[in-house]
Design an enzyme around this catalytic site. Structure first.
Site, PDB file in Angstrom:
ATOM      1  N   ASP A 156      30.698 105.183  73.437  1.00  0.00           N
ATOM      2  CA  ASP A 156      31.660 106.249  73.206  1.00  0.00           C
ATOM      3  C   ASP A 156      31.617 107.243  74.356  1.00  0.00           C
ATOM      4  O   ASP A 156      30.578 107.406  75.017  1.00  0.00           O
ATOM      5  CB  ASP A 156      31.325 106.995  71.905  1.00  0.00           C
ATOM      6  CG  ASP A 156      31.552 106.142  70.664  1.00  0.00           C
ATOM      7  OD1 ASP A 156      32.271 105.130  70.764  1.00  0.00           O
ATOM      8  OD2 ASP A 156      30.996 106.494  69.609  1.00  0.00           O
ATOM      9  N   GLN A 157      32.715 107.945  74.559  1.00  0.00           N
ATOM     10  CA  GLN A 157      32.789 108.904  75.663  1.00  0.00           C
ATOM     11  C   GLN A 157      31.692 109.965  75.551  1.00  0.00           C
ATOM     12  O   GLN A 157      31.122 110.392  76.558  1.00  0.00           O
ATOM     13  CB  GLN A 157      34.168 109.561  75.683  1.00  0.00           C
ATOM     14  CG  GLN A 157      34.416 110.431  76.907  1.00  0.00           C
ATOM     15  CD  GLN A 157      35.891 110.702  77.142  1.00  0.00           C
ATOM     16  OE1 GLN A 157      36.735 109.850  76.862  1.00  0.00           O
ATOM     17  NE2 GLN A 157      36.216 111.874  77.644  1.00  0.00           N
TER      18      GLN A 157
END
Length: 277
Positions: free
Chosen positions: A129-130
């Site tokens: 995930d970012q």
């Protein structure tokens, strides 16, 4: 393109590709048609038993990946050989582009590194995930991509994460087996749902503080937001993860770190354990 050393007596090329590496029929057919496997540049009989220690060469056309390279590679490479690399993805950086305008993702930086070193193919094996920082495994040729994809599916690449969560989990360790699906009321959020995808998370408490504790988490599956959803489902969301019910931190961020990757290297026949600092 690369050399592989046979590590057991009597193994044939056919057995290596189909049984040991379990490559798909299409890839095996393409390698055979291209006469891509040789010994000392001489054609090889695919069903001929080979002696342990025999070095076989693989040479085949590799397609170019279409990630636009950054001007400089500004991500740290933690491990690299001719088949793969493991990069430390910074927090706040996407793993890969989601639109033509995304040109500063981790894969754009890795593409610059690959081009600088004479290559042109690179594909991520999993994603982060970012908001998650840490280790990301990347394949450097299509055979490696196929094998590492299967290893992810079969759970033989062990991915360990560290997270600080709200509250103190009662048990010192445990396993969460709750299916995860999309939240019908929120485009990017995920929820525990009986109609969702199978998801398994193992956790162990490694430090306890007054109002939080640190857990090490091993993923058995790789669903979107899996650790975040499962820890929130336990009633212990990751500190700062407001999407899943945690209190906001002064940084406005949450702390989830992919700290270790471990696997048996299919080409080098040795254990690889890489840790992020």
């Amino acid at each position: 393109m690369f050399t592989y050393t046979i590590n057991e007596n009597g193994l044939t090329v056919e057995e290596l590709l189909r049984t040991k590496w379990r490559l798909g029929k299409k890839i095996v057919h393409e390698l055979r048609m291209a006469k891509a496997v040789t010994i000392s540049d001489e054609p090889i009989l695919w069903k001929e038993p080979l002696d342990k220690g025999t070095k076989i060469q693989f040479a085949f056309d590799v397609p170019a990946s279409n990630y636009e390279p950054t001007t400089e590679c500004n991500v740290v490479i933690r491990y690299e050989d001719e088949h793969c690399l493991i990069v430390s993805k910074p927090k706040g950086m996407a793993t890969h582009p989601n639109s033509p305008d995304d040109k500063n993702t981790c894969m754009n930086h890795v593409m610059r590194h690959i081009l600088n070193n004479g290559g042109h193919y690179v594909e991520h094996v999993h994603r982060l995930d970012q908001g998650t920082n840490g280790l990301l495994l990347v394949a450097k040729h299509p055979i490696a991509k196929s094998i590492f994809d299967r290893m992810i599916e079969e759970k033989t690449i062990i991915r360990t994460y560290a997270a600080e969560v709200q509250g103190n989990i009662r048990t010192d360790s445990g396993t969460i087996r709750e299916a995860i699906g999309k939240d019908r009321h929120h485009n990017t959020r995920r929820v525990v749902s009986p109609t969702g995808q199978h998801a398994v998370t193992h956790y162990e408490v490694v430090n306890r503080y007054k109002g939080t504790c640190v857990v090490h988490v091993v993923l058995e599956t790789g669903r979107t937001h899996q650790i975040r959803v499962h820890m929130a489902h336990l009633g212990h969301p990751i500190v700062g993860d407001t999407m899943y019910g945690a209190r906001e931190t002064s940084s406005g961020d949450y702390a989830l770190h992919a700290i270790q990757l471990a696997f048996e290297h299919p080409f080098l026949n040795e254990s690889v354990v890489v840790k992020d600092q």
